[in-house]
Write a protein that holds these residues in place. Structure first.
Motif, PDB file in Angstrom:
ATOM      1  N   SER A 126       3.695   8.647  -5.869  1.00 45.51           N
ATOM      2  CA  SER A 126       3.529   7.200  -5.732  1.00 45.51           C
ATOM      3  C   SER A 126       3.819   6.442  -7.022  1.00 45.51           C
ATOM      4  O   SER A 126       3.879   5.206  -7.012  1.00 45.51           O
ATOM      5  N   LYS A 155       4.056  -3.477  -9.351  1.00 47.89           N
ATOM      6  CA  LYS A 155       3.373  -4.243 -10.401  1.00 47.89           C
ATOM      7  C   LYS A 155       4.381  -5.049 -11.219  1.00 47.89           C
ATOM      8  O   LYS A 155       4.109  -6.185 -11.604  1.00 47.89           O
ATOM      9  N   ALA A 169      -0.798  -3.799  -5.806  1.00 48.64           N
ATOM     10  CA  ALA A 169      -0.404  -2.456  -5.384  1.00 48.64           C
ATOM     11  C   ALA A 169      -1.651  -1.609  -5.164  1.00 48.64           C
ATOM     12  O   ALA A 169      -2.480  -1.476  -6.070  1.00 48.64           O
ATOM     13  N   PHE A 170      -1.762  -1.060  -3.968  1.00 48.45           N
ATOM     14  CA  PHE A 170      -2.904  -0.231  -3.618  1.00 48.45           C
ATOM     15  C   PHE A 170      -2.431   1.184  -3.293  1.00 48.45           C
ATOM     16  O   PHE A 170      -1.404   1.369  -2.644  1.00 48.45           O
ATOM     17  N   GLY A 171      -3.178   2.176  -3.729  1.00 51.99           N
ATOM     18  CA  GLY A 171      -2.928   3.546  -3.326  1.00 51.99           C
ATOM     19  C   GLY A 171      -3.595   3.825  -1.991  1.00 51.99           C
ATOM     20  O   GLY A 171      -4.649   3.267  -1.690  1.00 51.99           O
ATOM     21  N   VAL A 230      -7.688   1.914  -4.526  1.00 48.68           N
ATOM     22  CA  VAL A 230      -7.293   3.146  -3.844  1.00 48.68           C
ATOM     23  C   VAL A 230      -8.101   3.260  -2.557  1.00 48.68           C
ATOM     24  O   VAL A 230      -9.320   3.079  -2.558  1.00 48.68           O
ATOM     25  N   ARG A 273       0.881  -1.170   0.000  1.00 48.31           N
ATOM     26  CA  ARG A 273       0.000   0.000   0.000  1.00 48.31           C
ATOM     27  C   ARG A 273       0.922   1.225   0.000  1.00 48.31           C
ATOM     28  O   ARG A 273       1.675   1.449   0.950  1.00 48.31           O
ATOM     29  N   ILE A 331       4.326   2.302  -7.230  1.00 51.74           N
ATOM     30  CA  ILE A 331       3.244   1.457  -7.729  1.00 51.74           C
ATOM     31  C   ILE A 331       3.710   0.680  -8.953  1.00 51.74           C
ATOM     32  O   ILE A 331       3.478  -0.537  -9.072  1.00 51.74           O
ATOM     33  N   ALA A 375      -2.493   1.124  -9.970  1.00 50.23           N
ATOM     34  CA  ALA A 375      -2.989   0.654  -8.673  1.00 50.23           C
ATOM     35  C   ALA A 375      -4.196  -0.254  -8.866  1.00 50.23           C
ATOM     36  O   ALA A 375      -5.061  -0.005  -9.710  1.00 50.23           O
ATOM     37  N   ASP A 376      -4.250  -1.317  -8.064  1.00 48.31           N
ATOM     38  CA  ASP A 376      -5.370  -2.254  -8.114  1.00 48.31           C
ATOM     39  C   ASP A 376      -6.552  -1.772  -7.283  1.00 48.31           C
ATOM     40  O   ASP A 376      -7.675  -2.249  -7.456  1.00 48.31           O
ATOM     41  N   MET A 395      -3.527   7.601  -9.150  1.00 49.88           N
ATOM     42  CA  MET A 395      -3.041   6.301  -8.696  1.00 49.88           C
ATOM     43  C   MET A 395      -3.557   5.177  -9.590  1.00 49.88           C
ATOM     44  O   MET A 395      -2.825   4.229  -9.900  1.00 49.88           O
ATOM     45  N   GLU A 396      -4.800   5.282 -10.023  1.00 52.41           N
ATOM     46  CA  GLU A 396      -5.338   4.291 -10.946  1.00 52.41           C
ATOM     47  C   GLU A 396      -4.527   4.282 -12.245  1.00 52.41           C
ATOM     48  O   GLU A 396      -4.207   3.208 -12.783  1.00 52.41           O
TER      49      GLU A 396
END
Length: 337
Positions: free
Chosen positions: A117, A125, A131-133, A161, A106, A121, A158-159, A153-154
């Motif tokens: 980030s 990956k 990976a999370f924001g 947020v 995270r 991130i 990121a998977d 973040m997307e």
């Protein structure tokens, strides 16, 4: 309703409560019990994330890579998760964590600084990690700003947020507005991380779920900074009553809570005056000690300092502002005398 995935944060956020003194033996035992209870994600690092063990943030009893490795050895089907705050944690730390067994990261930034980030991130990956924001202090930005940063973040891959209520300052309506807007515009999962400074952690988590969040955080015995986080055993019980599936065995979680209370928790995780004022003012829990020192030095009320810091939207790293605010309040007192 979609499956709800819980991340247990006691071995990371709870590190603040024990002054970052978790041992490998404690981490191994708690992780094993959490895994056997069906908790899908277990976060393990220094309270301030990878690389947090330092003079500034407090030295860990054991290196967090050793703790991650100890957790991974007994995690079973659970995924060991780490927190990384760019500027504290580095790409090197992330790769070390992966080699030790972490499979989820995270990446946490201030709610207006998601751009920092990107490399973390993307690296996660590339390693094959989830990976999370993690947008900290989300109460301090408008829902539209939170959405803007979440979209960044997307775009980095990121998977999911997380809307993160770092100060425990959000009201249910604040959670509703932010989660609803993100759910309407993101194509990835939404998460929510609560603190209990206003005694709203469980209620706010339920609102987040109702608005479409599928990833939520809990902490055994509320073990976490400030007044702690959403209490895992309470949340699991409530979700069971509501018919919301988590896959977590309530009785096993209750047994683990009894162990934590007897063997790890140094004191009851009450909502103290300091924690309550931090939630009321909307400031980081780390500011409380600095505010108390400044208040004693210049002869003002620490609560006034915290409230003023909240109005200024002061963030971590701006601790020097605390003494300036204290001096300003003292001058105002003299001027009105």
């Amino acid at each position: 309703m979609s499956q709800i995935y819980l991340t247990e944060v006691a071995l990371r956020d709870g590190s603040h409560v024990v002054a970052h003194q978790f041992s490998s033996e404690q981490v191994r035992y708690v992780t094993k019990q959490l895994s056997e209870a069906g908790v899908p994600y277990i976060e393990v690092t220094h309270g301030d994330g990878l690389g947090g063990s330092s003079l500034q943030y407090g030295f860990s009893k054991e290196h967090d890579i050793a703790l991650i490795r100890a957790a991974a050895e007994v995690a079973g089907d659970s995924k060991i998760t780490v927190l990384l705050i760019p500027g504290i944690g580095t790409i090197h730390h992330l790769k070390e964590a992966y080699e030790a067994g972490a499979r989820v990261v995270r990446v946490a930034t201030h709610v207006t600084e998601a751009d920092v980030s990107k490399q973390h991130i993307e690296t996660a990956k590339a390693l094959g990690m989830e990976a999370f924001g993690f947008l900290m202090m989300s109460h301090s930005a408008s829902p539209e700003k939170v959405l803007e940063q979440a979209l960044l973040m997307e775009s980095y891959g990121a998977d999911a947020v997380y809307v993160t209520d770092s100060a425990g300052a959000m009201l249910p309506s604040d959670v509703q507005n932010r989660i609803r807007l993100l759910r309407a515009h993101l194509n990835i999962e939404i998460g929510f991380h609560a603190h209990n400074n206003l005694s709203l952690a469980v209620a706010n988590t339920l609102v987040a779920i109702q608005e479409g969040a599928t990833r939520i955080d809990g902490s055994i015995c509320c073990l976490g900074a400030g007044a702690g986080n959403t209490q895992t055993e309470v949340l699991v019980a409530v979700l069971n009553r509501m018919g919301i599936e988590t896959g977590i065995d309530l009785y096993q979680i209750l047994d683990l809570a009894d162990y934590v209370r007897a063997n790890i928790l140094p004191h009851p995780q009450d909502i103290t005056t300091g924690s309550l004022v931090m939630g009321y003012a909307g400031v980081y829990s780390s500011f409380l000690r600095h505010a108390n020192i400044a208040a004693e030095k210049v002869g003002v009320d620490a609560r006034d300092i915290l409230v003023e810091l909240g109005k200024l939207n002061v963030v971590g790293g701006q601790e020097d502002t605390i003494i300036e605010v204290a001096q300003k309040i003292a001058q105002q007192k003299v001027g009105s005398a």
